[in-house]
Design a protein around this motif. Sequence first.
Motif, mmCIF file in Angstrom:
data_model
loop_
_atom_site.group_PDB
_atom_site.id
_atom_site.type_symbol
_atom_site.label_atom_id
_atom_site.label_comp_id
_atom_site.label_asym_id
_atom_site.label_seq_id
_atom_site.Cartn_x
_atom_site.Cartn_y
_atom_site.Cartn_z
ATOM 1 N N HIS A 56 33.886 34.400 32.297
ATOM 2 C CA HIS A 56 34.001 35.730 31.688
ATOM 3 C C HIS A 56 33.567 35.665 30.224
ATOM 4 C CE1 HIS A 56 36.089 37.372 35.206
ATOM 5 N NE2 HIS A 56 36.718 36.212 35.263
ATOM 6 N N THR A 247 40.500 47.411 33.810
ATOM 7 C CA THR A 247 40.698 46.592 35.000
ATOM 8 C C THR A 247 41.040 47.484 36.185
ATOM 9 O OG1 THR A 247 43.033 46.289 34.442
ATOM 10 C CG2 THR A 247 41.502 44.607 33.689
ATOM 11 N N SER A 327 44.495 39.580 28.509
ATOM 12 C CA SER A 327 44.288 38.743 29.695
ATOM 13 C C SER A 327 45.417 37.761 29.944
ATOM 14 C CB SER A 327 42.972 37.968 29.564
ATOM 15 O OG SER A 327 43.006 37.096 28.441
ATOM 16 N N VAL A 353 30.207 43.241 29.024
ATOM 17 C CA VAL A 353 30.832 42.112 29.711
ATOM 18 C C VAL A 353 29.796 41.423 30.599
ATOM 19 C CG1 VAL A 353 32.568 41.449 31.413
ATOM 20 C CG2 VAL A 353 33.109 43.178 29.693
ATOM 21 N N GLU A 355 29.804 38.452 33.414
ATOM 22 C CA GLU A 355 30.506 37.481 34.249
ATOM 23 C C GLU A 355 29.487 36.480 34.755
ATOM 24 O OE1 GLU A 355 32.625 39.715 37.196
ATOM 25 O OE2 GLU A 355 34.295 40.081 35.828
#
Length: 362
Positions: A56, A247, A327, A353, A355
Amino acid sequence: MDNSPIHLLPQDTLHHIFSNLPVRQILICRSVCKLFNQMLTSPSFLYLLSLRPPLHLLALRPPHHHRHVSPHPFLHVFDPDSNQWFRFPLDFLPFRSPVPVASSLGLVYLWADSPDSNKSLVLCNPLTRKFRVLPPLGSAWSRHGTVLVGTAGRVLVLTELVALYFSGSGQWLKFSSNLPSKPRSPVLVFESVFALCDVGSPWRSQWKLFSCTVSELKKSQGWNRLEKHEWGDVFDILKRPRLIRGTGNRILMVGGLKSSFSLNASCSTILILRLDLDTLEWDEAGRMPSDMFSCFQESSKFKVFGGGDRVCFSGRRVGRLAIWDCSNEAGKGEWRWTDGVPGSGDGLCRGFVFEATLAALP
């Protein structure tokens, strides 16, 4: 290295040794020598790592004034877990001035100049150094459209009037978006697009939340204005709000907390609100500490990017990034600074972001 005993080891043995390292350490080892780089980018080694969980990261978009032809383009990324910056070379892309703008499922999407001087969206994986070019678009889309990417190679380029949709094969499809104003910070959450629009007057902004499913967008149907009486003045307390994907089935709204409802009210801090799309209820997710916010008070503008449980803030002459990180196991948001921002951090950083995985191109 040519005379090193490591050359005597079988390739399978080397692959087994390095495959036990964390992904971030493998990326560092690629820069040690030519042997390591060739071995750690080989198809057989990449296959061993293909089922690893993603790394991440937070990737930076280049500032507008830095979008010039570079002989050595890079994707700058920050690893919040190790508090380190990395650079992924983009020299495998045969394009001038590639500009990364979005990411999904381990793939990065970039605007790049095609040979006929039009703009094309290119998807690539910087870890496997593979890329694919989508059908070309005009340059106006790269200047005014927001790129949203989802699963299965679906891409949306959204403006106030028109939306372009690419389903992974064939050509771009064009639909009327019919938004009341230019969408601010649209986000794609599963099958729905959410955006803030200003429905106020030229003298006073009035922000409202709009949503539309991808299927409704493809039919050029109208957007729905999301509002509840219980929300009260949730949109009026924030100055220049922005949306960020949260999220799960949540979105975040970030902005300066107004000290009053007057037209030119100052801000007392930066507030992060969270909307649960299942219950349509807001709660406060985070509030920037006063000592950290004092660094942004003197900045005429600040930028927000990130997603999930991490949000980054940059400002002119701040020199570093502020990060809200939720997190941890307790789910309590923590605030911290990170240094080492490329370009000394004097400008406004934008990003997304990333990943990082060894995902194959669709």
